[in-house]
Design an enzyme around this catalytic site. Structure first.
Site, short mmCIF file in Angstrom:
data_model
loop_
_atom_site.label_atom_id
_atom_site.label_comp_id
_atom_site.label_asym_id
_atom_site.label_seq_id
_atom_site.Cartn_x
_atom_site.Cartn_y
_atom_site.Cartn_z
N ASP A 206 0.84 -1.21 0.00
CA ASP A 206 0.00 0.00 0.00
C ASP A 206 0.87 1.26 0.00
O ASP A 206 1.74 1.42 0.84
CB ASP A 206 -0.89 -0.04 1.25
CG ASP A 206 -2.00 0.99 1.23
OD1 ASP A 206 -1.87 2.00 0.52
OD2 ASP A 206 -3.00 0.77 1.94
N HIS B 164 -0.37 4.55 -0.02
CA HIS B 164 -1.07 5.78 0.38
C HIS B 164 -0.32 6.49 1.50
O HIS B 164 -0.34 6.05 2.65
CB HIS B 164 -2.50 5.46 0.82
CG HIS B 164 -3.37 5.06 -0.33
ND1 HIS B 164 -3.52 3.75 -0.72
CD2 HIS B 164 -4.13 5.80 -1.18
CE1 HIS B 164 -4.34 3.69 -1.77
NE2 HIS B 164 -4.72 4.92 -2.07
C1 B12 Z 1 -5.17 10.02 -2.91
C2 B12 Z 1 -5.52 8.58 -3.19
C3 B12 Z 1 -4.61 7.85 -3.94
C4 B12 Z 1 -3.28 8.39 -4.40
C5 B12 Z 1 -2.29 8.13 -3.26
C6 B12 Z 1 -1.07 8.97 -3.32
C7 B12 Z 1 -0.21 8.67 -2.16
N1 B12 Z 1 0.97 8.19 -2.39
O1 B12 Z 1 -0.64 8.85 -1.03
C8 B12 Z 1 -3.05 7.51 -5.63
C9 B12 Z 1 -3.71 8.15 -6.81
C10 B12 Z 1 -1.59 7.24 -5.99
C11 B12 Z 1 -3.81 6.27 -5.24
C12 B12 Z 1 -3.54 5.02 -5.69
C13 B12 Z 1 -4.30 3.89 -5.41
N2 B12 Z 1 -5.43 3.84 -4.73
CO1 B12 Z 1 -6.11 5.36 -3.76
N3 B12 Z 1 -6.99 6.73 -2.94
C14 B12 Z 1 -6.73 8.01 -2.71
C15 B12 Z 1 -7.89 8.71 -2.01
C16 B12 Z 1 -8.68 9.48 -3.05
C17 B12 Z 1 -7.51 9.65 -0.87
C18 B12 Z 1 -6.57 9.06 0.15
C19 B12 Z 1 -6.07 10.17 1.02
O2 B12 Z 1 -4.97 10.65 0.86
N4 B12 Z 1 -6.93 10.66 1.94
C20 B12 Z 1 -6.60 11.71 2.86
C21 B12 Z 1 -5.99 11.12 4.13
C22 B12 Z 1 -5.73 12.23 5.13
O3 B12 Z 1 -6.93 10.22 4.68
P1 B12 Z 1 -6.65 8.64 4.80
O4 B12 Z 1 -5.68 8.20 3.79
O5 B12 Z 1 -7.94 7.96 4.86
O6 B12 Z 1 -5.95 8.51 6.24
C23 B12 Z 1 -6.66 8.85 7.43
C24 B12 Z 1 -7.57 7.75 7.96
O7 B12 Z 1 -7.68 6.63 7.13
C25 B12 Z 1 -7.07 7.43 9.32
N5 B12 Z 1 -6.21 6.26 9.49
C26 B12 Z 1 -5.48 5.60 8.60
N6 B12 Z 1 -4.80 4.61 9.18
C27 B12 Z 1 -5.09 4.65 10.47
C28 B12 Z 1 -4.65 3.89 11.55
C29 B12 Z 1 -5.12 4.16 12.83
C30 B12 Z 1 -4.68 3.33 13.95
C31 B12 Z 1 -6.03 5.24 13.03
C32 B12 Z 1 -6.53 5.56 14.37
C33 B12 Z 1 -6.45 6.00 11.95
C34 B12 Z 1 -5.98 5.70 10.70
O8 B12 Z 1 -6.30 8.54 9.70
C35 B12 Z 1 -5.69 9.11 8.54
C36 B12 Z 1 -5.46 10.58 8.76
O9 B12 Z 1 -6.68 11.26 8.96
C37 B12 Z 1 -8.71 7.50 -1.46
C38 B12 Z 1 -10.21 7.66 -1.37
C39 B12 Z 1 -10.65 8.69 -0.38
N7 B12 Z 1 -10.34 8.58 0.89
O10 B12 Z 1 -11.30 9.61 -0.77
C40 B12 Z 1 -8.38 6.41 -2.47
C41 B12 Z 1 -8.37 4.91 -2.06
C42 B12 Z 1 -7.79 4.78 -0.67
N8 B12 Z 1 -7.50 4.29 -3.04
C43 B12 Z 1 -7.90 3.13 -3.37
C44 B12 Z 1 -7.21 2.26 -4.28
C45 B12 Z 1 -7.85 0.93 -4.56
C46 B12 Z 1 -6.03 2.63 -4.89
C47 B12 Z 1 -5.26 1.83 -5.91
C48 B12 Z 1 -5.09 0.34 -5.61
C49 B12 Z 1 -5.81 2.06 -7.31
C50 B12 Z 1 -7.13 1.48 -7.59
N9 B12 Z 1 -7.30 0.18 -7.80
O11 B12 Z 1 -8.11 2.23 -7.66
C51 B12 Z 1 -3.91 2.56 -5.86
C52 B12 Z 1 -3.01 2.03 -4.75
C53 B12 Z 1 -1.75 1.45 -5.21
C54 B12 Z 1 -0.95 1.01 -4.01
N10 B12 Z 1 0.08 0.30 -4.24
O12 B12 Z 1 -1.28 1.28 -2.88
C55 B12 Z 1 -9.20 2.75 -2.73
C56 B12 Z 1 -9.12 1.68 -1.67
C57 B12 Z 1 -10.30 0.74 -1.84
C58 B12 Z 1 -10.74 -0.08 -0.73
N11 B12 Z 1 -10.14 -0.06 0.45
O13 B12 Z 1 -11.71 -0.82 -0.97
C59 B12 Z 1 -9.73 4.12 -2.25
C60 B12 Z 1 -10.59 4.07 -0.99
C61 B12 Z 1 -10.54 4.69 -3.44
C62 B12 Z 1 -11.68 3.84 -3.85
N12 B12 Z 1 -12.87 4.02 -3.31
O14 B12 Z 1 -11.51 2.97 -4.69
N13 B12 Z 1 -4.78 6.57 -4.38
#
Ligand code: B12
Ligand code: B12
Lengths: 481, 148, 481, 148
Positions: free
Chosen positions: B17, B19
């Site tokens: 992963d 992200h």
């Molecule tokens: C930006 C993004 C990308 C960027 C990432 C760039 C990078 N290097 O970071 C790019 C475009 C490269 C990308 C690629 C991919 N992505 Co993407 N991505 C996103 C997106 C739009 C936003 C993620 C983000 O940055 N959010 C902002 C941050 C602040 O929030 P966060 O990541 O959720 O983290 C917070 C929480 O999750 C939480 N949290 C996380 N971990 C933990 C742990 C604990 C203990 C606690 C308390 C809280 C916590 O706290 C964090 C901070 O607030 C999400 C969808 C969304 N959320 O809208 C999809 C998403 C995560 N991606 C997804 C996927 C599948 C991929 C890909 C596999 C491509 C694909 N098949 O579509 C590839 C991944 C390749 C790989 N090897 O990992 C899916 C995951 C699907 C699922 N779980 O069922 C999502 C959900 C989109 C979707 N609906 O399809 N992605």
């Protein structure tokens, strides 16, 4: 300066290794692939449809989609054709395959069969192999592209192009820096020269392959100058290997004027630079990505983000639009949610289709600033490489002349810190070592200072964090609570 | 763990992963909240988490998984911790843990069954998470008799 | 010219009849109503919130909603407050009550109790009576308005204003022509003078009531000049009776430039005309209605329409936005669907909130043409009435100087036939007897001719029908299939 | 009905319903399609439909209801037709027939139970409706022996 086009013999030598690296590679025959590609009707050829879109000022819609198993994947794609009305189809590859971890992908396939639901986040094309990939291509009636995020995509390209996919996303920068942690740039660039050489060969032999650098990078507050410079550089690298159909991309930043200006500058500068570097015959089109950052978890709000992205894509004059879904913040979308995203987008785009658009005056200024920024970066990169693009890129990342915010790669300096200004434009808070003119850096500073004053707080990582969360919480600018 | 030094967390994004955005924010947030954070970044195998936890004498491992393979990547992690001598380390996991939109209760059940102490959805209030973490750590520090 | 303000004594005489016309009328006491109104905190007063919105350049969101039974209605409104985040609340009245058919409404209430679901298309406020209406007002924390479509709304106004509703939609034209078949205009205008006099009395006594002419009329290809002229005339009629807080409305036509120009001209001309006619102190705000014509049955597409309407409302600088729902084409929305419409809208509006907007150059031309059209109509109406607005309106409809396309009223000439031009602007195909300058009529003709040429077909009812269906079928202009 | 004159339809929007746009289109469409149309417009009581049908010797009554009170307004219409001597007139109804989004099969069941021959949702292909109408009329013209 070394001749950048890979020698055919050297290519063929490497090719043997590539095809031998996993059992399904053995089935691939170049001549067979060419025959399959040449036999495709024009309406299923990506390059043709993209060129037509540009000529007809149409905006083609494409979803992302991929699941573990072949039949399920075919059902998904057909659904997106019929119920979603997609103009172009994808095959999104799972993350194990992207990292070349085929054994894990195999395990994922097996467990998906047992669970009778997709446990992989995409379609493991390499594991399924040539015949199954061909079955996918033959099951649909729209052009179909491989979308992934793979630093070493050589085997994936060999299999999917031979299977009849007519477009292949990615590049040595855009599928390394945002997607990996330790893969050296030199290596991914070289591996992507291979992919481009392969696509160039198909092109030369009468089966043009559309190539699309991944414009949005990390999808998170990426200053347009960085995205555009990288897109144009990857375009050059592909052209050098014989690619001619190029779709350059840009991920919506959220500020309408900035987004419109960015797509326009991307088109203009790409044409200029490609011309200057000896590729006046590049067939360039532009793709806009609906908001690539964090989405609101609420589906109704997600529809709002999607629809607004559709409108901006239209205003910006994109040829293709990559569509998000109301499930974005939750997980891989169901086929229904995916089709919903397409239909909401279609409605907006077609309601706008007849309406003339005139850029607001502020767009001119943003275009001018942005064009100078991109030129400055490109000049410095080419200087560092003494004219060699690949060498320039490697040196530029090492020096921070190219630097992608929030990227995971250790080969990315990570010194650039973006933040929105008072009007929502993405600006440079820390410019890192980006080689931008002083007056432009001052412009960024001034615009950000205006916001800091208005909010009565200092600029800092808290403000950046607020901006990262903003859209998912229902705003563009992350104002203090 | 002695009372004088701040609690130590090992942080990272598991599996293949990439992200990285949430990871950066988590690091900044927990440091600001007074924890010592060892951030392994993205694409972290199970053993790397455990190595780092042993080396840093960590109190908790915070695993992120966003990309959908969380279930595949996290399977056996608790057993591996125990095997490597981390008998009662706190294991938290959060993000978009499974493929596709799934009711969170279902997700929580699956990850708790795998031995994670707490499971968080992507839309988590981090203040709340930090609060729970402090409570959980507090509870472990106190002799069993007091908490019982 | 007779003094247009109704004499207080004459008003009181009529009032007795009005209150005696249905049993619940007997409970109404003016002084009690005033006390209730005066006691309201400012944040629950419509007039105050609307003025603040204008001053702060905010865009307030309001849904439509009403069900048969009181408790259910309260639950609905609270849900729209909390889950929908509505800034302003409605109480939409059922269609029997609108026609004064209280016995049918009573039957609807009874059957709803039995079916334990709402069988009426709105809230039968008159049947429920004063105490129950007061319970509704007291159960919510946002300003709340009565929205209906009632040619004779006197009793409804007496009851709801006494209950503490602080805003009342409608007017003698806009709640007659699109809503009824045989009610004479003279009668509805007189009955609405009563309503305005009542609202004017509350206003004079320290409890300003916000009044809102119904801008969208039939919601179907209404040429902006007709809607604006009617809105300003109804505004004048209300001002004459002592109303001061006026919200003038406009229903989205779908062509962005035309919509933006229309709302701006509405504001400007209203201020001018009200000033000229002796009401410089009118407190005028503007409401934009998301697409009021036929919606696409598909919910995802409906979200597209909703979100695009939200964007245009923002660009147009509206103070209030009436929000549609993804159920629009299907039936009265569930509370969930209603809240979804609000949230999708909020997302778009708040993502745009920080972004500057500059009108495209074409808007200036449309503004100029439109202002001249509206002036020409208003001048002629006032001329026909020899200065008396009411008389002018009656004469104007008889002469076709005012004429609402597709309206059901037999008192509407129905000679005007609108059609879209090549760029989606609503133009006049048949101008009927609208008193527009020749050069402007020629402008309409030319623009339509351009479309006819492009489509290679004659202008006719088929083209109009295509335009009526267009949005519900996913386009703006109804192109030949 | 004689074979020479075109079939006659009575058209209108029932109850207190003011939605006039669809009504205009239906009139234009059915006239274009070769029917004689007596259009009563909006806000039409049951008896006005029946009066007009008797007067025009109509073959079918096409009732529209858009505003949600369709069930309330249409109740007893078939009985009323029979009572007034229109024993086997075709009764069609269409529009947004009930309050709120409801599965159409459910809506159809309810209106068929009230005695309507055919029930149409708002999103109806009018060509299709005209086709069915012609078929239904044809069937009525022919002696029972032939259709049976
Ligand atoms: C930006 C993004 C990308 C960027 C990432 C760039 C990078 N290097 O970071 C790019 C475009 C490269 C990308 C690629 C991919 N992505 Co993407 N991505 C996103 C997106 C739009 C936003 C993620 C983000 O940055 N959010 C902002 C941050 C602040 O929030 P966060 O990541 O959720 O983290 C917070 C929480 O999750 C939480 N949290 C996380 N971990 C933990 C742990 C604990 C203990 C606690 C308390 C809280 C916590 O706290 C964090 C901070 O607030 C999400 C969808 C969304 N959320 O809208 C999809 C998403 C995560 N991606 C997804 C996927 C599948 C991929 C890909 C596999 C491509 C694909 N098949 O579509 C590839 C991944 C390749 C790989 N090897 O990992 C899916 C995951 C699907 C699922 N779980 O069922 C999502 C959900 C989109 C979707 N609906 O399809 N992605
Ligand atoms: C425009 C409109 C209005 C305009 C009407 C102006 C006018 N005089 O015509 C105004 C703003 C005045 C209005 C008022 C109201 N409306 Co209204 N309106 C609409 C809207 C947006 C479009 C209707 C339209 O013109 N469509 C275009 C035409 C061409 O399509 P159509 O009307 O559906 O007609 C076609 C088909 O139904 C079909 N058809 C109809 N009858 C028949 C019969 C047969 C035999 C056949 C084969 C076919 C057939 O063929 C027609 C032609 O294609 C609809 C929602 C929508 N559809 O998007 C709501 C809608 C119909 N309105 C609705 C309501 C409730 C009202 C109000 C009561 C206000 C309120 N509570 O919200 C008042 C009605 C007052 C009254 N006394 O009737 C509801 C009905 C709810 C329900 N059934 O559950 C709707 C569905 C909106 C909603 N979702 O809440 N409305």
């Amino acid at each position: 300066m070394t001749a950048p086009t890979l020698q055919w013999n050297a290519f063929l030598e490497t090719r043997e290794e590539v095809l031998a690296s996993w059992p399904t590679g053995r089935d691939v025959r170049l001549e067979e692939g060419l025959a399959v590609q040449r036999a495709l009707p024009e309406e299923r050829r990506f390059a043709t449809r993209m060129r037509e879109a540009r000529e007809q000022r149409a905006l083609l819609l494409q979803p992302r989609a991929g699941v573990s198993l072949v039949d399920e994947h075919i059902r998904l794609l057909r659904y997106l054709e019929t119920e979603g009305g997609a103009d172009l189809l994808p095959t999104t590859i799972d993350a194990y395959t992207r990292q070349g971890n085929y054994p894990e992908a195999a395990r994922g396939i097996e467990r998906s069969v047992v669970a009778s639901t997709s446990l992989l986040n995409g379609f493991p094309a390499v594991n399924h192999g040539l015949a199954e990939c061909r079955r996918v291509v033959e099951s649909v009636s729209r052009p179909i592209q491989v979308r992934h995020g793979t630093p070493d995509a050589r085997l994936l390209a060999e299999i999917t192009l031979a299977a009849g996919f007519t477009a292949f996303e990615g590049g040595g920068i855009s599928y390394n820096i945002p997607y990996t942690k330790r893969v050296p740039l030199e290596r991914s660039l070289t591996d992507w020269q291979y992919v481009d050489r392969l696509a160039g060969h198909y092109t030369a032999e009468g089966a043009p392959i559309n190539r699309e650098p991944f414009g949005p990078l990390t999808g998170t507050l990426v200053p347009p100058c960085i995205a555009l410079a990288i897109g144009i550089l990857e375009g050059l690298l592909a052209l050098e290997q014989g690619v001619r159909s190029l779709t350059l991309g840009y991920g919506q930043g959220g500020q309408m004027i900035q987004d419109i200006a960015a797509l326009q500058v991307l088109r203009e500068l790409a044409a200029e630079v490609f011309g200057e570097r000896g590729f006046p015959d590049a067939d360039v089109t532009a793709v806009f990505h609906q908001w690539m950052g964090g989405f609101p978890p609420d589906e109704a709000k997600a529809f709002g983000v999607i629809a607004w992205g559709a409108a901006v894509a239209w205003f910006a004059g994109a040829d293709k639009l990559i569509v998000k879904t109301p499930h974005e913040a939750m997980g891989i979308p169901s086929k229904e949610a995916n089709a919903q995203g397409l239909r909401a987008t279609r409605q907006v785009v077609s309601m706008l289709a007849d309406q003339p658009w005139a850029d607001p005056p502020a767009a001119a200024r943003e275009r001018e600033v942005l064009a100078r920024e991109v030129r400055a970066i490109l000049d410095r990169v080419l200087e560092l490489g003494r004219g060699d693009v690949k060498a320039g890129v490697v040196a530029a990342f090492a020096a921070g002349v190219l630097d992608v915010p929030f990227a995971p790669s250790v080969h990315n300096r990570g010194r650039v810190l973006p933040v929105r200004d008072h009007e929502g434009f993405i600006r440079l808070f820390h410019p890192g070592s980006l080689p931008l003119p002083d007056d432009i850096l001052a412009y960024h500073r001034d615009r950000i200072a205006e916001r800091a004053r208005a909010e009565g707080r200092d600029i800092g990582f808290a403000m950046v964090t607020d901006d990262i969360y903003a859209v998912s919480k229902g705003r563009l600018v992350g104002r203090p609570r | 763990m002695t009372a004088s030094r701040p609690p130590t967390l090992v942080l990272g994004v598991i599996g293949s992963d990439c992200h990285s955005v949430g990871n950066r924010i988590l690091q900044a947030f927990f440091e600001e909240a007074g924890f010592r954070v060892v951030n392994l970044g993205v694409i972290v195998p199970q053993d790397e988490f455990i190595d780092a936890a042993i080396e840093a004498e960590a109190d908790a491992i915070l695993v992120s998984s966003l990309y959908g393979h969380g279930e595949l990547d996290c399977a056996g992690m608790r057993e591996r911790c125990i095997e490597r001598g981390l008998d009662d380390i706190l294991l938290y996991v959060g993000g978009n843990l499974v493929v596709g939109k799934t009711p969170f209760d279902e997700v929580r059940r699956r990850f708790e069954a795998m031995g994670f102490d707490r499971v968080f959805p992507a839309a988590t209030d981090l203040e709340e998470a930090a609060h729970l973490l402090r409570e959980d750590l507090q509870r472990r520090r106190q002799p069993a008799a007091v908490t019982a």
